[in-house]
Design an enzyme around this catalytic site. Structure first.
Site, PDB file in Angstrom:
ATOM      1  N   TRP A 157       8.953  22.032 -13.583  1.00  0.00           N
ATOM      2  CA  TRP A 157       9.466  22.655 -12.363  1.00  0.00           C
ATOM      3  C   TRP A 157       8.768  22.011 -11.172  1.00  0.00           C
ATOM      4  O   TRP A 157       7.527  21.973 -11.118  1.00  0.00           O
ATOM      5  CB  TRP A 157       9.179  24.154 -12.413  1.00  0.00           C
ATOM      6  CG  TRP A 157       9.665  24.952 -11.261  1.00  0.00           C
ATOM      7  CD1 TRP A 157      10.873  24.866 -10.634  1.00  0.00           C
ATOM      8  CD2 TRP A 157       8.937  25.985 -10.581  1.00  0.00           C
ATOM      9  NE1 TRP A 157      10.952  25.790  -9.616  1.00  0.00           N
ATOM     10  CE2 TRP A 157       9.776  26.488  -9.567  1.00  0.00           C
ATOM     11  CE3 TRP A 157       7.668  26.545 -10.748  1.00  0.00           C
ATOM     12  CZ2 TRP A 157       9.377  27.514  -8.710  1.00  0.00           C
ATOM     13  CZ3 TRP A 157       7.273  27.568  -9.907  1.00  0.00           C
ATOM     14  CH2 TRP A 157       8.123  28.041  -8.896  1.00  0.00           C
TER      15      TRP A 157
ATOM     16  N   ASP B  80       3.532  29.497 -18.315  1.00  0.00           N
ATOM     17  CA  ASP B  80       4.462  29.988 -17.311  1.00  0.00           C
ATOM     18  C   ASP B  80       5.636  30.622 -18.053  1.00  0.00           C
ATOM     19  O   ASP B  80       6.448  29.934 -18.667  1.00  0.00           O
ATOM     20  CB  ASP B  80       4.934  28.833 -16.433  1.00  0.00           C
ATOM     21  CG  ASP B  80       5.828  29.292 -15.283  1.00  0.00           C
ATOM     22  OD1 ASP B  80       6.177  30.488 -15.228  1.00  0.00           O
ATOM     23  OD2 ASP B  80       6.194  28.446 -14.442  1.00  0.00           O
TER      24      ASP B  80
ATOM     25  N   ALA C 187       8.678  32.539 -17.290  1.00  0.00           N
ATOM     26  CA  ALA C 187       9.565  32.982 -16.218  1.00  0.00           C
ATOM     27  C   ALA C 187      10.906  33.502 -16.723  1.00  0.00           C
ATOM     28  O   ALA C 187      11.650  34.110 -15.954  1.00  0.00           O
ATOM     29  CB  ALA C 187       9.816  31.831 -15.248  1.00  0.00           C
TER      30      ALA C 187
ATOM     31  N   LYS D 267      13.973  37.011 -13.149  1.00  0.00           N
ATOM     32  CA  LYS D 267      15.181  36.725 -13.914  1.00  0.00           C
ATOM     33  C   LYS D 267      15.550  37.865 -14.845  1.00  0.00           C
ATOM     34  O   LYS D 267      16.671  38.372 -14.808  1.00  0.00           O
ATOM     35  CB  LYS D 267      15.000  35.432 -14.722  1.00  0.00           C
ATOM     36  CG  LYS D 267      15.227  34.161 -13.919  1.00  0.00           C
ATOM     37  CD  LYS D 267      14.077  33.870 -12.988  1.00  0.00           C
ATOM     38  CE  LYS D 267      14.271  32.552 -12.248  1.00  0.00           C
ATOM     39  NZ  LYS D 267      13.138  32.279 -11.344  1.00  0.00           N
TER      40      LYS D 267
END
Length: 394
Positions: A127, A208, A210, A243
């Site tokens: 990312w 991470d 997410a 999300k």
């Protein structure tokens, strides 16, 4: 003074969003921005979120500050969602954060407090904001091979070979699931090998997480994170609720630090609270209260999990439809990797010139590295994209 400021490079995804909004074509398709959209093109408020907010409005009696590290009920509920019921309570420090990005920033700052000569390993690709944050902080950044551009899968041998260069005091940034931008994920056997390698090198993982719930399900998407957490004495986990709860604008996240022992846990907890104070003081509470209300109420949680599963399977259906359409038009299975990927994203493998042609001639907006947001499609736009991909020669 302010006239001495230097112009900043615009965020490429935000610039692409602005370009899309300015495009007058009615048939344009936005596959760039990393936001879930339903078949109508909207990012809906989830049913359980709406019900939780209604309850909060009825029952909330104050808007005073929350606790500096965030409300304990939120931190415990999120820790259990991520790690399951076998929490290493005596070794676990947690703080609420301003989104997953805030958790990453506090996690990196925490590691830098512990090791001023910090180095951070990131996947190639990753990312873009990972690298942007690290560069802004002046942290040395190294890359490890991850994506195989030919197979569109994980270059696991290259990943392992590169990470053998990690050392104690380094952070290794891993995507917990639904790798952004490629959609190519480690399987559980590979997670096991990564855990063994990290134990051997002494490097600390920063995971991470997410997109928990967007790939193979809530527990399956956390399986790699839980394996790492169970095998290593020290782990950092930055998680986002944007999300899976659909509360992007509420900026709700959490940082977890699994420590070698309870004494180190106390040190980490104090340092994390201190970093919150220096960065934004008290964390925002509305999104965290929504999440807590849902996760601690059996009926709301069932409804949330049901809708999240609908979102997840809907993205899988779009992937499979896109592969079918491309197979029919190309006469080959060379796009089969799209069905194997998980989460919102896949990297298509187009050149920058082909991405530009898709935008200019077809009104189809992808990120320049050919990352496409599967959730930006619907059953009517999938054939349009498939034909454009063939026409452009990808």
């Amino acid at each position: 003074m302010l006239s001495n400021l230097q112009p900043q490079s615009p965020d490429k995804i935000l610039a692409l969003m602005a370009e899309f909004r300015a495009d007058p074509r009615a048939e344009k398709i936005d596959l760039g921005v990393g936001v879930y959209k339903d078949e109508t093109g909207l990012t809906p408020v989830m049913r359980a979120v709406r019900k939780a907010e209604e309850r909060i409005l009825r029952e909330e009696t104050t808007k005073t500050y929350t606790a500096l590290p965030g409300e304990p009920a939120y931190r415990e509920a999120m820790a259990r969602l991520i790690l399951g019921d076998d929490l290493p309570v005596d070794r676990l420090a947690t703080v609420a954060s301003v989104g997953g990005t805030g958790a990453l920033r506090v996690g990196i700052d925490l590691a830098r407090m512990a090791n001023p000569a910090l180095r951070v390993w990131v996947s190639d690709p990753t990312w873009p904001n990972h690298v942007s944050i690290l560069n802004y902080l002046g942290v040395e950044t190294l890359t490890y091979r991850y994506f195989d551009a030919e197979t569109r899968g994980v270059n696991f041998d290259g990943m392992i070979e590169d990470l053998r260069g990690a050392k104690p005091g380094d952070l290794v940034l891993l995507h917990g699931c639904c790798h952004n931008p490629t959609g190519a994920n480690l399987n559980i056997a590979q997670w096991d090998e990564v855990a063994a390698l990290l134990a051997e090198t002494g490097a600390t993982p920063l995971i991470d997480l997410a997109y928990q719930g967007f790939g193979d399900g809530l527990d399956a998407d956390a399986a790699g994170t839980r394996l790492i957490a169970s095998r290593l004495p020290e782990v950092l986990i930055a998680a986002s609720c944007s999300k899976n709860f659909g509360i992007y604008r509420e900026r709700t996240g959490i940082l977890l630090a699994i420590c070698p022992d309870s004494a180190t846990r106390d040190l980490a907890q104090g340092a994390m609270a201190h970093l919150n104070r220096q960065t934004f003081s008290f964390p925002p509470d509305h999104g965290a209260r929504i999440v807590t209300t849902i996760l601690t109420d059996p009926e709301l949680r069932r409804d949330w999990e049901t809708e999240l599963e609908e979102v997840r399977t809907g993205m899988l259906d779009l992937r499979e439809q896109l592969v079918r359409e491309l197979r029919e038009r190309s006469g080959s299975d060379r796009f089969g990797f799209l069905a194997a990927h998980r989460g919102m994203f896949s990297r298509l493998g187009a050149t920058p010139e082909q991405v530009e042609t898709l935008k200019r001639d077809y009104g189809i907006y992808l990120v320049g590295d050919s990352r496409l947001n599967i959730a930006g499609l619907n059953k009517n736009t999938v054939p349009v994209l498939a034909q454009a991909i063939i026409d452009v020669g990808i």
